[in-house]
Design a protein around this motif. Structure first.
Motif, PDB file in Angstrom:
ATOM      1  N   ILE A 142      60.694  44.400  -9.170  1.00 47.09           N
ATOM      2  CA  ILE A 142      60.110  45.087 -10.317  1.00 47.09           C
ATOM      3  C   ILE A 142      58.978  45.966  -9.806  1.00 47.09           C
ATOM      4  CG2 ILE A 142      58.888  44.810 -12.504  1.00 47.09           C
ATOM      5  CD1 ILE A 142      60.172  41.966 -12.618  1.00 47.09           C
ATOM      6  N   LYS A 143      59.108  47.253 -10.045  1.00 50.52           N
ATOM      7  CA  LYS A 143      58.051  48.196  -9.685  1.00 50.52           C
ATOM      8  C   LYS A 143      57.554  48.793 -10.987  1.00 50.52           C
ATOM      9  CE  LYS A 143      59.683  48.785  -5.114  1.00 50.52           C
ATOM     10  NZ  LYS A 143      60.654  49.354  -4.274  1.00 50.52           N
ATOM     11  N   HIS A 144      56.244  48.860 -11.131  1.00 48.53           N
ATOM     12  CA  HIS A 144      55.673  49.271 -12.404  1.00 48.53           C
ATOM     13  C   HIS A 144      54.334  49.951 -12.186  1.00 48.53           C
ATOM     14  CE1 HIS A 144      52.703  45.960 -12.314  1.00 48.53           C
ATOM     15  NE2 HIS A 144      53.645  45.343 -11.641  1.00 48.53           N
ATOM     16  N   PRO A 151      50.359  50.202 -12.713  1.00 45.27           N
ATOM     17  CA  PRO A 151      49.392  49.107 -12.740  1.00 45.27           C
ATOM     18  C   PRO A 151      49.210  48.537 -14.145  1.00 45.27           C
ATOM     19  CG  PRO A 151      48.574  50.887 -11.375  1.00 45.27           C
ATOM     20  CD  PRO A 151      49.810  51.401 -12.064  1.00 45.27           C
ATOM     21  N   ALA A 152      49.263  47.224 -14.228  1.00 48.20           N
ATOM     22  CA  ALA A 152      49.076  46.511 -15.498  1.00 48.20           C
ATOM     23  C   ALA A 152      48.436  45.173 -15.183  1.00 48.20           C
ATOM     24  CB  ALA A 152      50.420  46.306 -16.193  1.00 48.20           C
ATOM     25  N   GLU A 153      47.498  44.803 -15.993  1.00 48.11           N
ATOM     26  CA  GLU A 153      46.846  43.505 -15.826  1.00 48.11           C
ATOM     27  C   GLU A 153      47.670  42.436 -16.521  1.00 48.11           C
ATOM     28  OE1 GLU A 153      44.129  42.765 -13.990  1.00 48.11           O
ATOM     29  OE2 GLU A 153      44.117  44.861 -13.342  1.00 48.11           O
ATOM     30  N   LEU A 154      48.353  41.636 -15.747  1.00 45.72           N
ATOM     31  CA  LEU A 154      49.129  40.523 -16.292  1.00 45.72           C
ATOM     32  C   LEU A 154      48.500  39.220 -15.833  1.00 45.72           C
ATOM     33  CD1 LEU A 154      52.785  41.703 -15.541  1.00 45.72           C
ATOM     34  CD2 LEU A 154      51.586  41.809 -17.723  1.00 45.72           C
ATOM     35  N   THR A 155      48.403  38.294 -16.751  1.00 45.70           N
ATOM     36  CA  THR A 155      47.908  36.973 -16.372  1.00 45.70           C
ATOM     37  C   THR A 155      49.001  36.255 -15.592  1.00 45.70           C
ATOM     38  OG1 THR A 155      48.749  35.877 -18.354  1.00 45.70           O
ATOM     39  CG2 THR A 155      46.525  36.863 -18.494  1.00 45.70           C
ATOM     40  N   GLN A 156      48.625  35.199 -14.922  1.00 46.64           N
ATOM     41  CA  GLN A 156      49.617  34.401 -14.208  1.00 46.64           C
ATOM     42  C   GLN A 156      50.633  33.827 -15.191  1.00 46.64           C
ATOM     43  OE1 GLN A 156      49.865  34.483 -10.913  1.00 46.64           O
ATOM     44  NE2 GLN A 156      51.777  33.386 -11.153  1.00 46.64           N
ATOM     45  N   GLU A 157      50.173  33.483 -16.382  1.00 44.10           N
ATOM     46  CA  GLU A 157      51.070  32.962 -17.423  1.00 44.10           C
ATOM     47  C   GLU A 157      52.086  34.024 -17.854  1.00 44.10           C
ATOM     48  OE1 GLU A 157      49.925  32.067 -21.770  1.00 44.10           O
ATOM     49  OE2 GLU A 157      49.754  30.138 -20.725  1.00 44.10           O
ATOM     50  N   GLN A 158      51.651  35.276 -18.004  1.00 48.01           N
ATOM     51  CA  GLN A 158      52.566  36.357 -18.361  1.00 48.01           C
ATOM     52  C   GLN A 158      53.571  36.615 -17.245  1.00 48.01           C
ATOM     53  OE1 GLN A 158      49.347  39.127 -19.178  1.00 48.01           O
ATOM     54  NE2 GLN A 158      50.085  39.368 -21.290  1.00 48.01           N
ATOM     55  N   LYS A 159      53.115  36.600 -16.005  1.00 46.65           N
ATOM     56  CA  LYS A 159      54.020  36.782 -14.866  1.00 46.65           C
ATOM     57  C   LYS A 159      55.046  35.659 -14.812  1.00 46.65           C
ATOM     58  CE  LYS A 159      50.780  39.229 -11.865  1.00 46.65           C
ATOM     59  NZ  LYS A 159      49.999  39.161 -10.613  1.00 46.65           N
ATOM     60  N   SER A 183      65.216  35.269  -6.164  1.00 50.60           N
ATOM     61  CA  SER A 183      63.853  35.686  -5.822  1.00 50.60           C
ATOM     62  C   SER A 183      63.483  36.899  -6.668  1.00 50.60           C
ATOM     63  CB  SER A 183      63.729  36.000  -4.332  1.00 50.60           C
ATOM     64  OG  SER A 183      64.635  37.007  -3.956  1.00 50.60           O
ATOM     65  N   ILE A 184      62.208  36.982  -7.004  1.00 48.13           N
ATOM     66  CA  ILE A 184      61.705  38.071  -7.848  1.00 48.13           C
ATOM     67  C   ILE A 184      60.387  38.562  -7.258  1.00 48.13           C
ATOM     68  CG2 ILE A 184      60.928  38.722 -10.167  1.00 48.13           C
ATOM     69  CD1 ILE A 184      62.624  36.353 -11.219  1.00 48.13           C
ATOM     70  N   ALA A 185      60.256  39.875  -7.124  1.00 46.69           N
ATOM     71  CA  ALA A 185      59.026  40.482  -6.617  1.00 46.69           C
ATOM     72  C   ALA A 185      58.497  41.477  -7.650  1.00 46.69           C
ATOM     73  CB  ALA A 185      59.293  41.202  -5.304  1.00 46.69           C
ATOM     74  N   MET A 186      57.178  41.605  -7.705  1.00 43.09           N
ATOM     75  CA  MET A 186      56.538  42.608  -8.559  1.00 43.09           C
ATOM     76  C   MET A 186      55.604  43.432  -7.699  1.00 43.09           C
ATOM     77  SD  MET A 186      55.548  40.785 -12.155  1.00 43.09           S
ATOM     78  CE  MET A 186      54.954  42.327 -12.843  1.00 43.09           C
ATOM     79  N   GLU A 187      55.685  44.753  -7.873  1.00 40.12           N
ATOM     80  CA  GLU A 187      54.836  45.647  -7.088  1.00 40.12           C
ATOM     81  C   GLU A 187      54.274  46.724  -8.007  1.00 40.12           C
ATOM     82  OE1 GLU A 187      55.213  48.656  -3.263  1.00 40.12           O
ATOM     83  OE2 GLU A 187      56.919  47.427  -3.842  1.00 40.12           O
ATOM     84  N   SER A 188      52.972  46.826  -8.028  1.00 42.81           N
ATOM     85  CA  SER A 188      52.281  47.831  -8.826  1.00 42.81           C
ATOM     86  C   SER A 188      52.239  49.150  -8.051  1.00 42.81           C
ATOM     87  CB  SER A 188      50.861  47.327  -9.120  1.00 42.81           C
ATOM     88  OG  SER A 188      50.167  48.258  -9.890  1.00 42.81           O
ATOM     89  N   ALA A 247      57.582  59.834  -5.806  1.00 50.10           N
ATOM     90  CA  ALA A 247      57.934  59.736  -4.386  1.00 50.10           C
ATOM     91  C   ALA A 247      58.303  58.321  -3.968  1.00 50.10           C
ATOM     92  CB  ALA A 247      56.781  60.243  -3.526  1.00 50.10           C
ATOM     93  N   ALA A 248      57.634  57.320  -4.528  1.00 50.18           N
ATOM     94  CA  ALA A 248      57.856  55.936  -4.087  1.00 50.18           C
ATOM     95  C   ALA A 248      58.987  55.225  -4.822  1.00 50.18           C
ATOM     96  CB  ALA A 248      56.568  55.131  -4.262  1.00 50.18           C
ATOM     97  N   VAL A 249      59.247  55.638  -6.072  1.00 47.33           N
ATOM     98  CA  VAL A 249      60.243  54.918  -6.871  1.00 47.33           C
ATOM     99  C   VAL A 249      61.329  55.840  -7.420  1.00 47.33           C
ATOM    100  CG1 VAL A 249      60.608  53.416  -8.876  1.00 47.33           C
ATOM    101  CG2 VAL A 249      58.536  53.164  -7.499  1.00 47.33           C
ATOM    102  N   TYR A 250      60.934  56.852  -8.189  1.00 48.14           N
ATOM    103  CA  TYR A 250      61.940  57.659  -8.884  1.00 48.14           C
ATOM    104  C   TYR A 250      62.944  58.303  -7.940  1.00 48.14           C
ATOM    105  CZ  TYR A 250      64.348  60.676 -12.051  1.00 48.14           C
ATOM    106  OH  TYR A 250      65.345  61.289 -12.763  1.00 48.14           O
ATOM    107  N   GLN A 251      62.459  59.042  -6.974  1.00 50.63           N
ATOM    108  CA  GLN A 251      63.382  59.757  -6.079  1.00 50.63           C
ATOM    109  C   GLN A 251      64.233  58.815  -5.224  1.00 50.63           C
ATOM    110  OE1 GLN A 251      60.954  62.594  -4.006  1.00 50.63           O
ATOM    111  NE2 GLN A 251      60.584  63.808  -5.845  1.00 50.63           N
TER     112      GLN A 251
END
Length: 74
Positions: free
Chosen positions: A6-8, A10-18, A41-46, A54-58
């Protein structure tokens, strides 16, 4: 051995939300692929908005559009 990345913006998520997001994705994958949760396995990257194209869309959306199961509308 499903892996979700998951690439998104920046968002402030609590550990509970994650954890809630991880649990929901894990359940959906288990149901769809009939696999044990231990192999998922699941990864999150801001990604900063200025780097999104450049990093995600293309590299991941535009050049691999044939693999998308949901297209963005932007």
């Amino acid at each position: 051995m499903p892996h979700v990345s998951i690439k998104h913006f920046p968002a402030e998520l609590t550990q509970e939300q994650k954890q809630g997001l991880s649990d929901a994705i894990t359940t959906a994958i288990q149901n769809a692929l009939q696999c044990d949760e231990k192999v998922i396995s699941i990864a999150m990257e801001s990604i900063p908005p200025q780097d999104w194209s450049a990093a995600v869309y293309q590299p991941e959306i535009e050049s691999k559009h044939q693999h998308l199961i949901k297209q963005p509308d932007y």
